[in-house]
Design a protein around this motif. Sequence first.
Motif, PDB file in Angstrom:
ATOM      1  N   THR A 240       0.525   4.177  -9.616  1.00  0.00           N
ATOM      2  CA  THR A 240      -0.597   3.036  -9.937  1.00  0.00           C
ATOM      3  C   THR A 240      -0.397   1.687  -8.701  1.00  0.00           C
ATOM      4  N   LEU A 241       0.797   1.583  -8.553  1.00  0.00           N
ATOM      5  CA  LEU A 241       1.172   0.423  -7.679  1.00  0.00           C
ATOM      6  C   LEU A 241       0.712   0.748  -6.008  1.00  0.00           C
ATOM      7  N   ALA A 242       0.336   2.018  -5.918  1.00  0.00           N
ATOM      8  CA  ALA A 242       0.069   2.467  -4.401  1.00  0.00           C
ATOM      9  C   ALA A 242      -1.198   2.038  -4.622  1.00  0.00           C
ATOM     10  N   ALA A 243      -2.025   2.200  -5.416  1.00  0.00           N
ATOM     11  CA  ALA A 243      -3.596   1.987  -5.297  1.00  0.00           C
ATOM     12  C   ALA A 243      -3.900   0.574  -5.847  1.00  0.00           C
ATOM     13  N   GLY A 244      -2.683  -0.390  -6.158  1.00  0.00           N
ATOM     14  CA  GLY A 244      -3.063  -1.575  -6.764  1.00  0.00           C
ATOM     15  C   GLY A 244      -3.020  -2.662  -5.668  1.00  0.00           C
ATOM     16  N   VAL A 245      -2.301  -3.707  -6.094  1.00  0.00           N
ATOM     17  CA  VAL A 245      -2.087  -4.788  -5.507  1.00  0.00           C
ATOM     18  C   VAL A 245      -0.977  -4.767  -4.165  1.00  0.00           C
ATOM     19  N   ASN A 246      -1.317  -5.569  -3.343  1.00  0.00           N
ATOM     20  CA  ASN A 246      -0.586  -5.352  -2.024  1.00  0.00           C
ATOM     21  C   ASN A 246       0.829  -5.667  -1.965  1.00  0.00           C
ATOM     22  N   LEU A 247       1.835  -4.905  -2.316  1.00  0.00           N
ATOM     23  CA  LEU A 247       3.169  -4.976  -1.946  1.00  0.00           C
ATOM     24  C   LEU A 247       3.752  -3.944  -1.110  1.00  0.00           C
ATOM     25  N   PRO A 248       3.914  -4.443   0.129  1.00  0.00           N
ATOM     26  CA  PRO A 248       4.466  -3.765   1.198  1.00  0.00           C
ATOM     27  C   PRO A 248       6.024  -3.604   1.081  1.00  0.00           C
ATOM     28  N   ALA A 249       6.487  -2.779   1.832  1.00  0.00           N
ATOM     29  CA  ALA A 249       8.005  -2.631   1.928  1.00  0.00           C
ATOM     30  C   ALA A 249       8.413  -1.808   3.244  1.00  0.00           C
ATOM     31  N   ARG A 250       9.674  -2.234   3.650  1.00  0.00           N
ATOM     32  CA  ARG A 250      10.372  -1.830   5.061  1.00  0.00           C
ATOM     33  C   ARG A 250      10.664  -0.311   4.808  1.00  0.00           C
ATOM     34  N   ARG A 251      10.814   0.177   3.243  1.00  0.00           N
ATOM     35  CA  ARG A 251      11.404   1.632   3.106  1.00  0.00           C
ATOM     36  C   ARG A 251      10.524   1.869   2.163  1.00  0.00           C
ATOM     37  N   VAL A 252       9.848   3.109   1.997  1.00  0.00           N
ATOM     38  CA  VAL A 252       9.143   3.624   0.720  1.00  0.00           C
ATOM     39  C   VAL A 252       9.983   4.984   0.504  1.00  0.00           C
ATOM     40  N   ILE A 253      10.411   5.107  -0.775  1.00  0.00           N
ATOM     41  CA  ILE A 253      11.147   6.291  -1.180  1.00  0.00           C
ATOM     42  C   ILE A 253      10.271   6.819  -2.345  1.00  0.00           C
ATOM     43  N   LEU A 254       9.954   8.386  -2.204  1.00  0.00           N
ATOM     44  CA  LEU A 254       9.323   9.049  -3.025  1.00  0.00           C
ATOM     45  C   LEU A 254      10.264   9.961  -4.067  1.00  0.00           C
ATOM     46  N   ARG A 255      10.542   9.447  -4.957  1.00  0.00           N
ATOM     47  CA  ARG A 255      11.731   9.946  -5.815  1.00  0.00           C
ATOM     48  C   ARG A 255      11.631  11.458  -6.287  1.00  0.00           C
ATOM     49  N   ALA A 256      10.258  12.103  -6.242  1.00  0.00           N
ATOM     50  CA  ALA A 256       9.869  13.463  -6.451  1.00  0.00           C
ATOM     51  C   ALA A 256       8.389  13.612  -5.914  1.00  0.00           C
ATOM     52  N   PRO A 257       7.950  14.733  -5.651  1.00  0.00           N
ATOM     53  CA  PRO A 257       6.671  14.956  -5.051  1.00  0.00           C
ATOM     54  C   PRO A 257       5.669  15.277  -6.358  1.00  0.00           C
TER      55      PRO A 257
END
Length: 1014
Positions: free
Chosen positions: A593-610
């Motif tokens: 839900t954070l991905a489609a929500g408010v604008n909080l960018p990061a230097r690195r994004v990790i997807l823990r599981a698909p």
Amino acid sequence: MASPGLAVRRKSHHGSARKRSRTVTLAQPSAAASPVESKRPSGAGAAEAPCSNDSEDDLFGDYDMESFYGKDSLLAQMDDAEHKYLQDENMDVTAAKDIPGNLQPGIHQKKQNNIITSETEEEHGFQMNEKDHVDICPESSESVFDELPSSQLLYFEKMDELSSGSRMYAGTDRRVECTSSSSDKVRSPSFLCPDAEHENRTTDFSSDSKCDLLKTESLKDHLKSAMTGNAKAQTLQVSKTKQLKEAVLIEEIFVASKTIESSSVDIGPFYGLPSKVKDLLRQFRGIETLYEWQHDCLTLESLQQRKNLIYSLPTSGGKTLVAEIIILQELLCRQKDVLMILPYVAIVQEKIKALSSFGIELGFLVEEYAGSKGRFPPIKRRIKKSLYIATIEKGHALVNSLIETERIGDLGLVVVDELHMLGEGSRGATLEITLAKILYTSKNTQIIGMSATLNNVGDLQKFLQAEYYTNNFRPYSSNLEKADPDHIIALVTEVIPKYSCLIFCPTKKNCENVASMVCKYLNKEFRVFREKEKQDLIKNLKSIGNGSICPVLKQTIPFGVAYHHSGLTNDERKSIEEAYSAGVLCLIACTVTLAAGVNLPARRVILRAPYVASDFLKKNQYKQMIGRAGRAGIDSAGESILIVQEKDKRLVQDLVHSPLENCYSNLLLELTKGMQSLLLSLVGLKIAVTYEEVNNFMRNTLLGVQQQLLSKDKSLSEIIKDGLESLIEKGLLKGRISEKDHNSKCTITVTPLGKATIKGSIDLAYCNLLYRELKKGLEGLVLESNLHVLYLATPYDLTSNCSPDWMIYLRQFSQLSAAEQKVADIVGVPESFITKKASGQAIRKKVDSAVVNRLYLSFVLYTLLKEMNVWSVSEKFNMSRGYVQNLLSSAASFASCVLHFCEELEEFWVYKALLAELAKQLTYCVKTELIPLMEVAGVLEARAKQLYNAGYRTLAHLANADPETLVKMIEHLPRRQAKQIISSAKMLLSEKAEALQEEVEELLKVPTDIPANY
């Protein structure tokens, strides 16, 4: 001996009649003194006027009066002329004890340079009568005014404005009170003209007054008096620089609007906008230049020709800025209203804060349409144009109200973010309905759609009749594949604490577990980094929870780590987001839900599981997540890492390399919120009232474009026919459509129930049930408390996911009063049923589970409104804080919908006042004194309490606050957010003022159908 001063006081304005003002005493010459001699300083031996105030010193006592009015000066010459003309006049002023009841107005205003200041003293009853009108000698007065400094001219102009509407009225037995004022009357300059007649004044004094009447006022006395008053009067705060900037802005907007109208290739200082817009982007966003693709997009020929446009870029490409520039072009240059549709309430509120500052500076209104907020139809503004920022559902209701009031033409532009949501369930169906109505009813409204995730764009182009622009621009490099599930700590510590990192997890519980696990393996050195600010964040979260804080957050925040999901309250999420944006937190474990929500960018994004919960990741969800890495204009680089188990490897490879999912119409899949809802509103809003017209409309929807994908069993025409017949059967429409005549032009009309359903935006699956329950409530509405009305305002669609704890259910029921327990019996949940459920006994009598669950949720809301504490209520009902808060916001929105439903049905008049108050309580759920502060975008309960305790108790307090003072007085408030809060408050205040002015104008409007006099 000097004669007593004559005190004159300016009339108070409406609303400030009791306000004290200082007066200036005009020294009067004796009868024997010459006009010149009487004005010269009398030295130390001069007597003071009996009524003068000690603070009213002669500002010109030490001035070289010879230079001021020497023998050869212009003033002396003019004074001689005045004296000559006054010789034949009777200068005696007689003290009259009886004044006629009807006096003429003091001085008539006829010319700009005739500065009028004689007015009535309301409090002390001073009266004046000027018998003769004053004729202005243009040449003389203009020459004198040419010599005055600009500050004097501004003062005269201001006084002219203030006195333009004033009149002098007669009274009896009034008294003059000798008071002092630094802002006294400035006399009309008409006495400077030789042709002017001197004015006779009749003044009423009480018999015991010490003020003697004086015989003449010379030129220099007038000027000296005026200069004294001007010197002591408050200086007008007029900034020439500001005036110049405003003039330049107005001129640039005018030129830009003319340029756009002429379709010239000249795009103006900044894409057809004033150069001030570019300055504001630099000031508020730190944006110096646009990317090349943004420039290309803004200069597209299709945009210049006002064609509809879809543009598609990766998530972090900077799409929103292009949309905002197009929005500003519409508001400022074309002078049309704009609707911006966003997917979630949180994003609407974020955008309200971001654009309010622009609205204040550029003179347009920003209005919020989300949750229970929004006015239907919107106020028709007199001058300023409005930017409506709305969720999908509120945007639909807004468009309906504009169509119904025949104002859809006022909407010049509609911007849709995340256009791919057309293919997502009931919300997609609602979005399609909204866009289809706009396309059909307003040919001049431009539609701009933007999304990072589009594939079958051809269907969407055909539906929206739009051009298409795309670009693969990304402002950084991105590593899309990397599987290293055993080294998550190493992946994290490579970037934190210097840079930020997001870890997307499949479930809420997994978020908390990952945050805790990471902290266990981090060095203690991480605790030292911005330690004080982390402790402040913990204190703030404790304050939000009234002394309570989540144990996981208490453990992780000292390391700069937190989790973020729907289980947190809005206040908690807001505090974590702010801390992350400020760099206090460097790692957040979150859900999709954070991905489609408010604008909080990061230097690195990790997807823990698909995975999202138990479902495998979709392509558009994957793109949304990795789009958080290195957002444009915020970070210079970014990377994404997907952690994959061996069993999912092939699926992940397909996911990464596969094209995006297609976007399909949901009008058929979501029957009651889709097809039937559309058909009902088409007839109800009179967009299409025959079967043939409905058919024509449906061919232009996305469903009509994709009708080849429909089942071969039924054509689109047959589906439309079935839908209309179903609505007639439900009692929402009237008319007849048979096999023989369904192609005829037989008119279909909407019933009162159907119209109420449209107005309330009620799901057709529940409209008949809602009507029956409201009707039943009229038979015995329990008003001892608000429990019964709360039950009626509890959303139907939340009951399916509710699983009551029967012991809690029984305990809450037993705490109710006898009258409140009667509510349960009225709605169909007897006490015996709850008791047997709690004790585990068998139930023979069947009870509707939806009603049982709905009553249970009503108990939660009832307790929440009494205690106003999400923490205690969530513990009492064994629910997550986020669930309780979501229930509250959903109930507030639904209560507003039921209110609009009841407003259309006369039989439910009794519910109107009850639901209006309930919707307000549910919207804010705080003490009454905090509500004005919480109306401001971005101010939630915890912040509202801080502001209130610091003395900011009204909207006006916030709107006029100083950002620096606000930052010092309010803990944990960043400067940027302080400025946004103030801008939002100013915008809201401006909206309310405009609304009141609109009401006043409507009240004072002269009817055009007044019967003629014969």
